[in-house]
Enzyme design. Structure first.
Site, PDB file in Angstrom:
ATOM      1  CE1 TYR A 180      12.771  31.082   5.238  1.00 32.53           C
ATOM      2  CE2 TYR A 180      13.305  28.741   4.276  1.00 32.53           C
ATOM      3  CZ  TYR A 180      12.773  30.343   4.216  1.00 32.53           C
ATOM      4  OH  TYR A 180      13.290  30.028   2.717  1.00 32.53           O
ATOM      5  CE  LYS A 233      -0.622   0.116   4.927  1.00 31.19           C
ATOM      6  NZ  LYS A 233      -0.901  -0.688   6.287  1.00 31.19           N
TER       7      LYS A 233
HETATM    8  C1  LIG Z   1      -0.090  -1.231   7.097  1.00 34.06           C
HETATM    9  C2  LIG Z   1      -0.980  -2.734   7.129  1.00 34.06           C
HETATM   10  C3  LIG Z   1      -0.596  -4.401   7.814  1.00 34.06           C
HETATM   11  C4  LIG Z   1       1.271  -4.295   7.639  1.00 34.06           C
HETATM   12  O1  LIG Z   1       1.614  -3.461   9.162  1.00 34.06           O
HETATM   13  P1  LIG Z   1       3.232  -3.173   8.695  1.00 34.06           P
HETATM   14  O2  LIG Z   1       3.606  -3.013  10.620  1.00 34.06           O
HETATM   15  O3  LIG Z   1       3.712  -2.524   8.394  1.00 34.06           O
HETATM   16  O4  LIG Z   1       4.252  -4.614   8.696  1.00 34.06           O
HETATM   17  C5  LIG Z   1      -0.644  -5.305   8.247  1.00 34.06           C
HETATM   18  N1  LIG Z   1      -2.431  -5.193   8.275  1.00 34.06           N
HETATM   19  C6  LIG Z   1      -2.833  -4.538   7.788  1.00 34.06           C
HETATM   20  C7  LIG Z   1      -4.810  -4.341   8.109  1.00 34.06           C
HETATM   21  C8  LIG Z   1      -2.805  -2.885   7.319  1.00 34.06           C
HETATM   22  O5  LIG Z   1      -2.843  -1.482   7.310  1.00 34.06           O
END
Ligand SMILES: *Cc1c(COP(=O)(O)O)cnc(C)c1O
Length: 364
Positions: free
Chosen positions: A256, A35
């Site tokens: 800044y 994702k």
């Molecule tokens: C993003 C996600 C993961 C992966 O989690 P990590 O901590 O990056 O390993 C697993 N399950 C779900 C439902 C997620 O949304």
């Protein structure tokens, strides 16, 4: 010469980390979580790099899934939050996607739909994260509704997400796991439970599937690292160069707001990387940066296109010196701590103007 900032993506390291996730859970299959553009690394490139080893991928939206299909990815693709609108169901069917179901409206929409082939469905249990899913007392009746609809839903799994699998204190995790175990036994349900920290630290979560995400990209998600998490390799190395050097007198300020003031005669290097690239503006003075392979402290506020470092201890540094913001030789988790954030936000925050350069995986 163009702007020197680049995100080097080591696809061999990605494969190494995926293999490590599999070795940690040898009786499970690992669904690679891609994702958010594979956490900023490029979903299509990462999917291609894992295509011969990963039996399935997971994303958060139909757009992300269709982009992978359009790129020729043939594995099952899981929609971690299912669909957001019943109108997605025909596409889910056409693209052979898997779905999570976390709410009654989704369940009703799925059961009212006539797919060409039944849709693999993971029913989400809220075991204590209190974000998505059915409460334990509601779960059984939803499971039975799905069981009774074999034309709509197939290959049912129990899915849940842990709130504290990364933490040293296991109390909350154990309560979530006990909740899962009770339902898993009662329903004889195959399960998919483990995110990265659970994959690395909690074998009892491994089940039929695991869902590692951030560990695939080489970040260590555990509060207390273990041997496996220490063996992860960084996938992204954010590289740039020193584009200017200046000498300051004691008391002169940089950037800044003049946040950093020279405590002694100092040499300041300007690096082509800023918050307009995704480098976190919350990075404090002292955040480590590698210049010519040596650690130097950030000095002064991060600007949109540039940041400044104290080169006083690295006299050999010069215009054109190689800089690593995180990755090889400098852990993204350490940089994240200095920014009061986590590696996930740094990775996913690398903006499109930063070119990605892919190093192809060795065939190991
Ligand atoms: C993003 C996600 C993961 C992966 O989690 P990590 O901590 O990056 O390993 C697993 N399950 C779900 C439902 C997620 O949304």
């Amino acid at each position: 010469m163009s702007r020197p900032l680049i995100a080097d993506i080591d696809l061999g390291a990605l494969r190494h980390n995926y293999r490590l996730a599999c070795d940690q859970a040898p009786h499970s299959r690992a669904i690679a979580v891609l994702k958010a553009g594979a956490y900023g690394h490029g979903a299509v490139e990462c999917a291609n790099a894992l295509a011969d080893v990963a039996p399935a991928f997971a994303v958060a939206s139909i757009e992300e899934a269709v982009a992978l299909r359009d790129a020729g990815i043939e594995q099952p693709i899981m929609l971690l939050e299912g669909f957001f609108d019943a109108e997605e169901l025909p596409l889910i069917d056409a693209h052979r996607l898997w779905i999570a179901v976390h709410s009654d409206w989704q369940l009703d929409a799925l059961l009212a739909f006539q797919p060409r082939t039944p849709i693999p469905t993971w029913l989400k249990l809220d075991s204590g994260m209190h974000r998505l899913g059915f409460a334990p007392e509601a779960f059984v009746s939803r499971w039975q509704r799905l069981k009774a609809a074999p034309d709509q839903a197939t290959d049912l799994h129990l899915m849940t997400h842990f709130a504290t699998a990364d933490a040293l204190d296991p109390g909350y995790f154990r309560r979530q796991m006990a909740c899962v175990e009770a339902l898993r036994e009662r329903l004889e349900a195959p399960v998919c439970l483990a995110n990265s920290p659970a994959t690395l630290a909690w074998p009892q979560t491994h089940g039929e599937w695991t869902r590692p995400g951030v560990m695939l990209y080489g970040s260590d998600p555990l509060e207390g690292a273990n041997d496996a998490s220490r063996a992860l390799k960084p996938v992204m190395t954010l590289r740039s160069e020193v584009i200017a050097v200046r000498e300051l007198e004691t008391g002169e300020a940089v950037g800044y707001g003049g946040r950093w003031r020279a405590p002694r005669p100092s040499r300041i290097g300007v690096v082509a990387c800023g918050y307009g690239d995704g480098y976190d503006r919350h990075a404090g003075d002292g955040t480590p940066v590698l210049v010519e392979g040596r650690r130097v402290p950030l000095a002064g506020k991060v600007s949109m296109d540039m940041l400044t470092v104290d080169l006083t201890e690295v006299p050999e540094a010069h215009i054109g010196s190689q800089v690593v913001l995180w990755g090889e030789g400098l852990s993204i988790d350490e940089v994240a701590r200095h920014c009061d954030t986590i590696s996930y936000t740094l990775m996913t925050g690398v903006l499109p103007r930063v070119p990605r350069r892919y190093r192809v995986a060795d065939t190991v």
